[in-house]
Design a protein around this motif. Structure first.
Motif, PDB file in Angstrom:
ATOM      1  N   GLY A 202       0.818  -1.369  -0.190  1.00 17.13           N
ATOM      2  CA  GLY A 202      -0.008  -0.063  -0.098  1.00 17.13           C
ATOM      3  C   GLY A 202       0.925   1.169   0.092  1.00 17.13           C
ATOM      4  O   GLY A 202       0.650   2.170  -0.916  1.00 17.13           O
ATOM      5  N   ARG A 203       2.119   1.351   0.871  1.00 12.51           N
ATOM      6  CA  ARG A 203       2.771   2.515   0.850  1.00 12.51           C
ATOM      7  C   ARG A 203       3.507   2.541  -0.337  1.00 12.51           C
ATOM      8  O   ARG A 203       3.597   3.792  -0.631  1.00 12.51           O
ATOM      9  N   THR A 204       4.031   1.676  -1.004  1.00  9.36           N
ATOM     10  CA  THR A 204       4.597   1.610  -2.152  1.00  9.36           C
ATOM     11  C   THR A 204       3.894   2.137  -3.250  1.00  9.36           C
ATOM     12  O   THR A 204       4.162   3.053  -4.218  1.00  9.36           O
ATOM     13  N   THR A 205       2.622   1.651  -3.337  1.00  9.05           N
ATOM     14  CA  THR A 205       1.573   1.998  -4.347  1.00  9.05           C
ATOM     15  C   THR A 205       1.394   3.442  -4.180  1.00  9.05           C
ATOM     16  O   THR A 205       1.087   4.008  -5.284  1.00  9.05           O
ATOM     17  N   LEU A 206       1.122   3.777  -3.074  1.00 15.99           N
ATOM     18  CA  LEU A 206       0.696   5.383  -2.781  1.00 15.99           C
ATOM     19  C   LEU A 206       1.948   6.086  -3.345  1.00 15.99           C
ATOM     20  O   LEU A 206       1.642   7.218  -4.073  1.00 15.99           O
ATOM     21  N   GLY A 207       3.166   5.699  -3.147  1.00 13.98           N
ATOM     22  CA  GLY A 207       4.383   6.163  -3.593  1.00 13.98           C
ATOM     23  C   GLY A 207       4.539   6.419  -5.135  1.00 13.98           C
ATOM     24  O   GLY A 207       5.031   7.408  -5.914  1.00 13.98           O
TER      25      GLY A 207
ATOM     26  N   PRO B  66      -3.971  11.611  -5.632  1.00 18.88           N
ATOM     27  CA  PRO B  66      -5.186  10.366  -6.005  1.00 18.88           C
ATOM     28  C   PRO B  66      -6.135  10.662  -5.031  1.00 18.88           C
ATOM     29  O   PRO B  66      -6.314  11.742  -4.380  1.00 18.88           O
ATOM     30  N   GLY B  67      -7.365   9.896  -5.132  1.00 18.71           N
ATOM     31  CA  GLY B  67      -8.793  10.117  -4.306  1.00 18.71           C
ATOM     32  C   GLY B  67      -8.118   9.608  -2.683  1.00 18.71           C
ATOM     33  O   GLY B  67      -7.050   9.373  -2.389  1.00 18.71           O
ATOM     34  N   PRO B  68      -9.042   9.784  -1.914  1.00 22.52           N
ATOM     35  CA  PRO B  68      -8.813   9.649  -0.426  1.00 22.52           C
ATOM     36  C   PRO B  68      -8.137   8.315  -0.205  1.00 22.52           C
ATOM     37  O   PRO B  68      -8.184   7.028  -0.699  1.00 22.52           O
ATOM     38  N   VAL B  69      -7.248   8.241   0.798  1.00 23.50           N
ATOM     39  CA  VAL B  69      -6.512   6.843   1.198  1.00 23.50           C
ATOM     40  C   VAL B  69      -6.368   7.007   2.686  1.00 23.50           C
ATOM     41  O   VAL B  69      -5.899   8.087   3.575  1.00 23.50           O
ATOM     42  N   LEU B  70      -6.995   5.810   3.207  1.00 26.97           N
ATOM     43  CA  LEU B  70      -6.962   5.584   4.845  1.00 26.97           C
ATOM     44  C   LEU B  70      -5.675   4.884   5.123  1.00 26.97           C
ATOM     45  O   LEU B  70      -5.134   4.157   4.283  1.00 26.97           O
ATOM     46  N   ALA B  71      -5.135   5.107   6.227  1.00 24.27           N
ATOM     47  CA  ALA B  71      -3.888   4.428   6.813  1.00 24.27           C
ATOM     48  C   ALA B  71      -4.435   4.000   8.289  1.00 24.27           C
ATOM     49  O   ALA B  71      -4.949   4.726   9.040  1.00 24.27           O
ATOM     50  N   ASP B  72      -4.213   2.746   8.734  1.00 27.63           N
ATOM     51  CA  ASP B  72      -4.546   2.404  10.081  1.00 27.63           C
ATOM     52  C   ASP B  72      -3.284   2.674  10.794  1.00 27.63           C
ATOM     53  O   ASP B  72      -2.160   3.265  10.333  1.00 27.63           O
TER      54      ASP B  72
ATOM     55  N   ARG C 191      -2.087  -1.075   6.934  1.00 27.17           N
ATOM     56  CA  ARG C 191      -2.893  -1.431   5.743  1.00 27.17           C
ATOM     57  C   ARG C 191      -3.276   0.022   5.236  1.00 27.17           C
ATOM     58  O   ARG C 191      -3.347   0.767   6.124  1.00 27.17           O
ATOM     59  N   LEU C 192      -3.384   0.223   4.180  1.00 26.78           N
ATOM     60  CA  LEU C 192      -4.064   1.511   3.354  1.00 26.78           C
ATOM     61  C   LEU C 192      -5.281   1.200   2.678  1.00 26.78           C
ATOM     62  O   LEU C 192      -5.420   0.081   1.948  1.00 26.78           O
ATOM     63  N   GLY C 193      -6.240   2.006   2.760  1.00 32.94           N
ATOM     64  CA  GLY C 193      -7.540   1.854   2.008  1.00 32.94           C
ATOM     65  C   GLY C 193      -7.626   2.962   1.010  1.00 32.94           C
ATOM     66  O   GLY C 193      -7.779   4.119   1.419  1.00 32.94           O
ATOM     67  N   PHE C 194      -7.674   2.518  -0.359  1.00 29.83           N
ATOM     68  CA  PHE C 194      -7.961   3.483  -1.480  1.00 29.83           C
ATOM     69  C   PHE C 194      -9.331   3.691  -1.808  1.00 29.83           C
ATOM     70  O   PHE C 194      -9.784   2.470  -1.990  1.00 29.83           O
ATOM     71  N   PHE C 195      -9.703   4.844  -1.738  1.00 31.84           N
ATOM     72  CA  PHE C 195     -11.326   5.123  -2.037  1.00 31.84           C
ATOM     73  C   PHE C 195     -11.409   4.931  -3.616  1.00 31.84           C
ATOM     74  O   PHE C 195     -10.607   5.732  -4.199  1.00 31.84           O
TER      75      PHE C 195
ATOM     76  N   PRO D 183      -9.337   2.934 -10.624  1.00 31.95           N
ATOM     77  CA  PRO D 183      -8.944   1.474 -10.461  1.00 31.95           C
ATOM     78  C   PRO D 183      -7.857   1.119 -11.297  1.00 31.95           C
ATOM     79  O   PRO D 183      -7.046   0.270 -11.009  1.00 31.95           O
ATOM     80  N   VAL D 184      -8.053   1.612 -12.435  1.00 33.83           N
ATOM     81  CA  VAL D 184      -7.151   1.084 -13.451  1.00 33.83           C
ATOM     82  C   VAL D 184      -5.787   1.694 -13.141  1.00 33.83           C
ATOM     83  O   VAL D 184      -4.742   0.766 -13.097  1.00 33.83           O
ATOM     84  N   LEU D 185      -5.585   2.958 -12.851  1.00 29.15           N
ATOM     85  CA  LEU D 185      -4.150   3.752 -12.346  1.00 29.15           C
ATOM     86  C   LEU D 185      -3.824   2.752 -11.136  1.00 29.15           C
ATOM     87  O   LEU D 185      -2.719   2.608 -10.946  1.00 29.15           O
ATOM     88  N   LEU D 186      -4.831   2.639 -10.212  1.00 27.22           N
ATOM     89  CA  LEU D 186      -4.610   1.930  -9.033  1.00 27.22           C
ATOM     90  C   LEU D 186      -3.768   0.614  -9.426  1.00 27.22           C
ATOM     91  O   LEU D 186      -2.935   0.132  -8.726  1.00 27.22           O
ATOM     92  N   GLU D 187      -4.440  -0.242 -10.293  1.00 25.75           N
ATOM     93  CA  GLU D 187      -3.798  -1.753 -10.542  1.00 25.75           C
ATOM     94  C   GLU D 187      -2.578  -1.518 -11.153  1.00 25.75           C
ATOM     95  O   GLU D 187      -1.434  -2.118 -10.871  1.00 25.75           O
ATOM     96  N   LEU D 188      -2.142  -0.550 -12.041  1.00 24.72           N
ATOM     97  CA  LEU D 188      -1.068  -0.201 -12.619  1.00 24.72           C
ATOM     98  C   LEU D 188      -0.005  -0.080 -11.713  1.00 24.72           C
ATOM     99  O   LEU D 188       1.285  -0.408 -11.621  1.00 24.72           O
TER     100      LEU D 188
END
Length: 153
Positions: free
Chosen positions: A53-58, A67-73, A78-82, A132-137
């Motif tokens: 999650g952290r690397t994906t956000l990076g 990006p859209g909102p992202v939660l972190a616990d 864990r990171l949650g991408f909206f 979601p396509v950009l998130l997957e990439l």
């Protein structure tokens, strides 16, 4: 003091609830600064394990600007991408948990510190979500970086 952006973010998030006004009032009074909001109406959430999650956000952040909102616990384990509604029901990915229609998620009040969940990327109040396509990439790139890092140890 709440900024106009935070007010817009609160209004947008609360609009996901069955009774947005009651939800917003309860949320603002909650000493923990969190609310339980339903997924699947305005957004779904894809929850990724910490390192991925952290690397994906990076990877995602410079690629899309914001990006859209992202939660972190707590501890960003864990990171949650909206993402757009309906994404969770179609997502297939090892280790990725989808939260969509019929599920609820703990959401912190924008602009307030909490002891557990926090915003890694706060909502902008306009309803911007991560594509979601950009998130997957970005996840594929993050996984490749993780494999490369492991090889170089």
């Amino acid at each position: 003091m709440t900024t106009p952006g935070e007010k817009a973010a609160v209004a947008w998030l609360a609009s996901a609830a069955p009774d947005p006004d009651a939800s917003r009032r309860a949320w603002e009074r909650n000493p923990l600064g969190v609310a339980l909001l339903p997924a699947g109406r305005l957004w779904d959430v894809l929850i990724l394990p910490g390192e991925l999650g952290r690397t994906t956000l990076g990877v995602l952040d410079p690629a899309v600007g914001r990006p859209g909102p992202v939660l972190a616990d707590f501890g960003a384990s864990r990171l949650g991408f909206f993402v757009p509604p309906g994404t969770a029901s179609h997502w297939i990915g090892t280790g990725v948990r989808g939260v969509g229609h019929g599920a609820w998620i703990v959401v912190p009040h924008p602009g307030r510190a909490t002891g557990g969940v926090r915003w890694a990327v706060p909502p902008d109040g306009r309803g911007t979500l991560t594509d979601p396509v950009l998130l997957e990439l970005a996840m594929h790139e993050a996984a490749a970086r993780g494999r490369e890092k492991a090889r170089n140890r």
